[in-house]
Design a protein around this motif. Structure first.
Motif, PDB file in Angstrom:
ATOM      1  N   THR A  72       0.849  -1.179   0.000  1.00 35.04           N
ATOM      2  CA  THR A  72       0.000   0.000   0.000  1.00 35.04           C
ATOM      3  C   THR A  72       0.890   1.236   0.000  1.00 35.04           C
ATOM      4  OG1 THR A  72      -1.781  -1.114   1.187  1.00 35.04           O
ATOM      5  CG2 THR A  72      -1.733   1.279   1.297  1.00 35.04           C
ATOM      6  N   THR A  73       0.593   2.172  -0.885  1.00 35.65           N
ATOM      7  CA  THR A  73       1.463   3.334  -1.083  1.00 35.65           C
ATOM      8  C   THR A  73       0.671   4.628  -0.977  1.00 35.65           C
ATOM      9  OG1 THR A  73       2.882   2.034  -2.554  1.00 35.65           O
ATOM     10  CG2 THR A  73       3.110   4.428  -2.640  1.00 35.65           C
ATOM     11  N   PHE A  74       1.203   5.548  -0.207  1.00 28.99           N
ATOM     12  CA  PHE A  74       0.630   6.893  -0.090  1.00 28.99           C
ATOM     13  C   PHE A  74       1.643   7.877  -0.642  1.00 28.99           C
ATOM     14  CE2 PHE A  74       0.588  10.853   2.436  1.00 28.99           C
ATOM     15  CZ  PHE A  74      -0.637  11.358   2.023  1.00 28.99           C
ATOM     16  N   SER A  75       1.183   8.769  -1.533  1.00 26.38           N
ATOM     17  CA  SER A  75       2.071   9.756  -2.146  1.00 26.38           C
ATOM     18  C   SER A  75       1.480  11.147  -2.034  1.00 26.38           C
ATOM     19  CB  SER A  75       2.315   9.430  -3.625  1.00 26.38           C
ATOM     20  OG  SER A  75       3.132   8.295  -3.777  1.00 26.38           O
ATOM     21  N   VAL A  76       2.335  12.099  -1.739  1.00 29.34           N
ATOM     22  CA  VAL A  76       1.936  13.499  -1.707  1.00 29.34           C
ATOM     23  C   VAL A  76       3.097  14.316  -2.246  1.00 29.34           C
ATOM     24  CG1 VAL A  76       2.726  13.768   0.683  1.00 29.34           C
ATOM     25  CG2 VAL A  76       1.080  15.389  -0.250  1.00 29.34           C
ATOM     26  N   GLY A  77       2.793  15.371  -2.993  1.00 32.61           N
ATOM     27  CA  GLY A  77       3.852  16.173  -3.595  1.00 32.61           C
ATOM     28  C   GLY A  77       3.514  17.650  -3.595  1.00 32.61           C
ATOM     29  N   ALA A  78       4.545  18.484  -3.606  1.00 36.18           N
ATOM     30  CA  ALA A  78       4.381  19.937  -3.625  1.00 36.18           C
ATOM     31  C   ALA A  78       5.512  20.560  -4.427  1.00 36.18           C
ATOM     32  CB  ALA A  78       4.360  20.507  -2.213  1.00 36.18           C
ATOM     33  N   THR A  79       5.271  21.771  -4.918  1.00 29.30           N
ATOM     34  CA  THR A  79       6.247  22.491  -5.746  1.00 29.30           C
ATOM     35  C   THR A  79       6.337  23.944  -5.314  1.00 29.30           C
ATOM     36  OG1 THR A  79       5.831  21.100  -7.690  1.00 29.30           O
ATOM     37  CG2 THR A  79       6.812  23.247  -8.088  1.00 29.30           C
ATOM     38  N   THR A  80       7.554  24.457  -5.289  1.00 29.96           N
ATOM     39  CA  THR A  80       7.749  25.891  -5.165  1.00 29.96           C
ATOM     40  C   THR A  80       8.416  26.378  -6.447  1.00 29.96           C
ATOM     41  OG1 THR A  80       8.722  27.679  -3.829  1.00 29.96           O
ATOM     42  CG2 THR A  80       9.973  25.640  -3.979  1.00 29.96           C
ATOM     43  N   SER A  81       7.870  27.461  -7.020  1.00 32.97           N
ATOM     44  CA  SER A  81       8.300  27.916  -8.334  1.00 32.97           C
ATOM     45  C   SER A  81       8.739  29.371  -8.286  1.00 32.97           C
ATOM     46  CB  SER A  81       7.154  27.785  -9.348  1.00 32.97           C
ATOM     47  OG  SER A  81       6.676  26.462  -9.426  1.00 32.97           O
ATOM     48  N   LYS A  82       9.765  29.679  -9.069  1.00 26.59           N
ATOM     49  CA  LYS A  82      10.207  31.039  -9.287  1.00 26.59           C
ATOM     50  C   LYS A  82      10.220  31.284 -10.795  1.00 26.59           C
ATOM     51  CE  LYS A  82      10.959  31.905  -4.931  1.00 26.59           C
ATOM     52  NZ  LYS A  82      10.078  32.849  -4.188  1.00 26.59           N
ATOM     53  N   ILE A 376       8.884   0.650   6.850  1.00 29.60           N
ATOM     54  CA  ILE A 376       8.639  -0.661   6.258  1.00 29.60           C
ATOM     55  C   ILE A 376       8.680  -0.529   4.741  1.00 29.60           C
ATOM     56  CG2 ILE A 376       6.954  -2.522   6.043  1.00 29.60           C
ATOM     57  CD1 ILE A 376       5.929  -1.784   8.795  1.00 29.60           C
ATOM     58  N   GLY A 377       9.259  -1.522   4.066  1.00 36.44           N
ATOM     59  CA  GLY A 377       9.337  -1.464   2.611  1.00 36.44           C
ATOM     60  C   GLY A 377      10.386  -0.472   2.161  1.00 36.44           C
ATOM     61  N   SER A 378      10.052   0.309   1.148  1.00 39.16           N
ATOM     62  CA  SER A 378      11.024   1.228   0.556  1.00 39.16           C
ATOM     63  C   SER A 378      10.462   2.632   0.497  1.00 39.16           C
ATOM     64  CB  SER A 378      11.414   0.730  -0.841  1.00 39.16           C
ATOM     65  OG  SER A 378      11.965  -0.562  -0.797  1.00 39.16           O
ATOM     66  N   SER A 379      10.005   3.153   1.608  1.00 36.23           N
ATOM     67  CA  SER A 379       9.517   4.528   1.654  1.00 36.23           C
ATOM     68  C   SER A 379      10.670   5.470   1.356  1.00 36.23           C
ATOM     69  CB  SER A 379       8.921   4.840   3.022  1.00 36.23           C
ATOM     70  OG  SER A 379       7.818   4.006   3.288  1.00 36.23           O
ATOM     71  N   ASN A 380      10.367   6.583   0.692  1.00 39.84           N
ATOM     72  CA  ASN A 380      11.441   7.494   0.316  1.00 39.84           C
ATOM     73  C   ASN A 380      10.940   8.906   0.107  1.00 39.84           C
ATOM     74  OD1 ASN A 380      10.770   7.605  -2.752  1.00 39.84           O
ATOM     75  ND2 ASN A 380      10.862   5.425  -2.243  1.00 39.84           N
ATOM     76  N   LEU A 381      11.888   9.828   0.135  1.00 39.49           N
ATOM     77  CA  LEU A 381      11.644  11.229  -0.140  1.00 39.49           C
ATOM     78  C   LEU A 381      12.269  11.542  -1.491  1.00 39.49           C
ATOM     79  CD1 LEU A 381      10.697  14.054   0.919  1.00 39.49           C
ATOM     80  CD2 LEU A 381      13.033  14.336   1.803  1.00 39.49           C
ATOM     81  N   ASN A 382      11.485  12.114  -2.399  1.00 41.19           N
ATOM     82  CA  ASN A 382      11.948  12.404  -3.753  1.00 41.19           C
ATOM     83  C   ASN A 382      12.020  13.913  -3.967  1.00 41.19           C
ATOM     84  OD1 ASN A 382      11.876   9.568  -5.042  1.00 41.19           O
ATOM     85  ND2 ASN A 382       9.882   9.756  -4.050  1.00 41.19           N
ATOM     86  N   ILE A 383      13.184  14.391  -4.345  1.00 35.75           N
ATOM     87  CA  ILE A 383      13.421  15.810  -4.556  1.00 35.75           C
ATOM     88  C   ILE A 383      13.848  16.022  -6.007  1.00 35.75           C
ATOM     89  CG2 ILE A 383      14.791  17.810  -3.867  1.00 35.75           C
ATOM     90  CD1 ILE A 383      15.149  16.500  -1.146  1.00 35.75           C
ATOM     91  N   GLY A 384      13.265  17.005  -6.657  1.00 41.16           N
ATOM     92  CA  GLY A 384      13.607  17.259  -8.050  1.00 41.16           C
ATOM     93  C   GLY A 384      13.750  18.740  -8.349  1.00 41.16           C
ATOM     94  N   LEU A 385      14.495  19.032  -9.400  1.00 39.60           N
ATOM     95  CA  LEU A 385      14.716  20.398  -9.877  1.00 39.60           C
ATOM     96  C   LEU A 385      14.388  20.438 -11.362  1.00 39.60           C
ATOM     97  CD1 LEU A 385      18.242  20.957  -8.270  1.00 39.60           C
ATOM     98  CD2 LEU A 385      16.062  21.706  -7.309  1.00 39.60           C
ATOM     99  N   LEU A 405      11.285  23.719  -7.848  1.00 34.75           N
ATOM    100  CA  LEU A 405      11.790  22.757  -6.870  1.00 34.75           C
ATOM    101  C   LEU A 405      10.588  21.966  -6.379  1.00 34.75           C
ATOM    102  CD1 LEU A 405      13.838  21.535  -4.846  1.00 34.75           C
ATOM    103  CD2 LEU A 405      13.316  23.467  -3.335  1.00 34.75           C
ATOM    104  N   PHE A 406      10.581  20.656  -6.612  1.00 32.47           N
ATOM    105  CA  PHE A 406       9.435  19.852  -6.209  1.00 32.47           C
ATOM    106  C   PHE A 406       9.875  18.715  -5.293  1.00 32.47           C
ATOM    107  CE2 PHE A 406      10.608  19.340 -10.657  1.00 32.47           C
ATOM    108  CZ  PHE A 406      11.060  18.032 -10.724  1.00 32.47           C
ATOM    109  N   ILE A 407       8.991  18.393  -4.366  1.00 34.75           N
ATOM    110  CA  ILE A 407       9.267  17.382  -3.347  1.00 34.75           C
ATOM    111  C   ILE A 407       8.099  16.406  -3.291  1.00 34.75           C
ATOM    112  CG2 ILE A 407       9.695  16.953  -0.900  1.00 34.75           C
ATOM    113  CD1 ILE A 407      10.923  19.702  -0.699  1.00 34.75           C
ATOM    114  N   GLY A 408       8.397  15.130  -3.280  1.00 34.86           N
ATOM    115  CA  GLY A 408       7.372  14.107  -3.165  1.00 34.86           C
ATOM    116  C   GLY A 408       7.712  13.124  -2.062  1.00 34.86           C
ATOM    117  N   LEU A 409       6.716  12.765  -1.293  1.00 35.95           N
ATOM    118  CA  LEU A 409       6.882  11.783  -0.222  1.00 35.95           C
ATOM    119  C   LEU A 409       6.112  10.532  -0.597  1.00 35.95           C
ATOM    120  CD1 LEU A 409       7.949  11.189   2.662  1.00 35.95           C
ATOM    121  CD2 LEU A 409       5.769  12.092   3.524  1.00 35.95           C
ATOM    122  N   SER A 410       6.791   9.389  -0.597  1.00 40.02           N
ATOM    123  CA  SER A 410       6.169   8.113  -0.930  1.00 40.02           C
ATOM    124  C   SER A 410       6.331   7.174   0.254  1.00 40.02           C
ATOM    125  CB  SER A 410       6.821   7.504  -2.185  1.00 40.02           C
ATOM    126  OG  SER A 410       6.218   6.280  -2.535  1.00 40.02           O
TER     127      SER A 410
END
Length: 422
Positions: A72-82, A376-385, A405-410
């Motif tokens: 079971t996977t929960f994902s949420v993401g947000a972005t800050t933009s300039k 548990i499993g392979s939860s991770n924080l994803n950061i992108g540019l 700059l965007f960040i996602g939590l899985s």
């Protein structure tokens, strides 16, 4: 514990997703606004690539991928933009921080289901200028504001037909409101009050999205993946009201002196159809590279109200190229070896044509998938540019250069497991 986290974040962030102002582009004035990226931070870091079904991340771009998840996977993401906006004469800067998606997916043997919410389109701009008034050789001062957009609530399922083939579908409900406002003041002492025009509308639509994945092993080490999605054209229901008023301005506030309201003639608005095909090659939990192409029926789009003679729509397209690399997935001694390194590029022809100029968009991106310890499993924080450019300074238009700059939590967890008692 993850169940409590999901419940709390869904309640908190869903209200934010409905009300946020998540755009700073004058091009969002046209049609139903700028279409937001339909995917997670992981996909976006690879140039928007959605080819790969993932066992630990939700792939929101292809519903056939839901069954590939192991937990079971929960994902949420947000972005800050300039964003830097420039014409041939001047420039300015703008910024926004937004919630991009909230989604949950649950695997059941050959079946996977998912549901969530995300922005679909957005409108957001503030512009002020002065132009000559040819009738009396005076100047008109104009101010333009826009806000709103459409949100997407979805629920989907996938089914694993064979070991290699999976199919799926999403059912989507779109809803939201858009408001645009303009104020015109003629710079002449004999004209005391400016004129304000407000256009506001509420919109909704129902649509489906179909997808398929096919994976095959090559020499027991490598994996070849191909994917396809199809979104049929859908009708947008809604009405637009226009209120024209004479106003008085003081201390950044507006007082209506006289107004007139009317309902504009209905416009046959549609959501564009879209066909996407992609393919990729790689080694499981080591590396992957792929490419994807989308054909988008934006020639069926129209503006929310008539009277824009310098604007037209034509078919759009998007090309994405990207991939990832993991130095050593099972490393116990080096954290950096377990990090996922992603990169990609994309080019998009939006289909929007203003003053005979195509409004195109291109960008490069990179990202990192950071494993979270103690989960548990392979939860991770994803950061992108992401760095890109859209539009042009030609023909009196605006060129945008943006940095996201965007960040996602899985988060991953095992649900529906029977407890054993001794």
């Amino acid at each position: 514990m993850i169940k409590q986290i999901i419940a709390g974040l869904c309640l908190l962030l869903s209200s934010v997703a409905f009300s946020q102002e998540n755009n700073a582009s004058p091009y969002s004035f046209y049609g139903i606004g700028d279409q937001k990226f339909k995917g997670t931070a992981e996909n976006r870091s690879m140039g928007g690539l959605g080819v790969l079904p993932d066992s630990i991340h939700i792939n929101l771009q292809n519903p056939a991928s839901y069954g590939a998840l192991k937990l079971t996977t929960f994902s949420v993401g947000a972005t800050t933009s300039k964003t830097s906006l420039a014409t041939s004469a001047e420039s300015t800067n703008a910024g926004r921080t937004t919630v991009d998606y909230i989604a949950v997916a649950l695997p059941f043997k050959k079946i996977g289901v998912a549901f969530g919410i995300m922005p679909y389109t957005s409108v957001g701009y503030r512009i002020k200028d002065s132009v000559p008034n040819t009738e009396d050789n005076l100047y008109r001062e104009r101010k333009f504001d826009g806000s709103g957009g459409l949100n997407r609530v979805f629920a989907g399922a996938s089914y694993k037909v064979t070991k290699n083939l999976a199919v799926g579908a999403d059912f989507n409900y779109y809803f939201g409101s858009i408001e645009t406002k303009s104020i015109v003041r003629i710079l002449n002492q004999s004209i005391q009050y400016p004129t304000r025009e407000v256009n506001s509308g509420d919109y909704n639509a129902v649509a489906v999205n179909f997808g398929a994945f096919y994976q095959a092993n090559i020499n027991k080490k490598y994996t070849w993946t191909t994917s396809a999605t199809y979104t049929p054209e859908a009708k947008i229901n809604g009405t637009t009201k226009r209120v024209t008023a004479t106003i008085s301005e003081a201390n950044d506030s507006e007082t209506v002196i006289e107004d007139r309201e009317q309902t504009l003639p209905g416009t046959d608005m549609k959501m564009a159809s879209k066909i996407t095909v992609g393919s990729g090659f790689g080694e499981d939990r080591k590396w992957f590279v792929g490419a994807e192409f989308s054909s988008i029926g934006n020639d069926k789009l129209s503006n929310r109200y008539p009277g824009l003679n310098n604007v037209s729509f034509e078919k759009g397209s998007r090309f994405s190229l990207g991939g990832y690399y993991i130095p050593k997935y099972y490393s116990f001694t080096s954290y950096l070896s377990r990090v996922t390194y992603r990169a990609g590029l994309r080019y998009e022809k939006s289909g929007l044509v203003i003053n005979n100029q195509d409004i195109n968009d291109y960008a490069v991106s990179l990202g990192f998938g950071l494993p979270l310890s103690g989960t548990i499993g392979s939860s991770n924080l994803n950061i992108g540019l992401e760095y890109g450019q859209r539009g042009t300074k030609t023909a009196g238009l605006i060129q945008e250069k943006y940095f996201n700059l965007f960040i996602g939590l899985s988060l991953n967890d095992r649900w529906f497991v029977k407890r054993k008692y001794e």
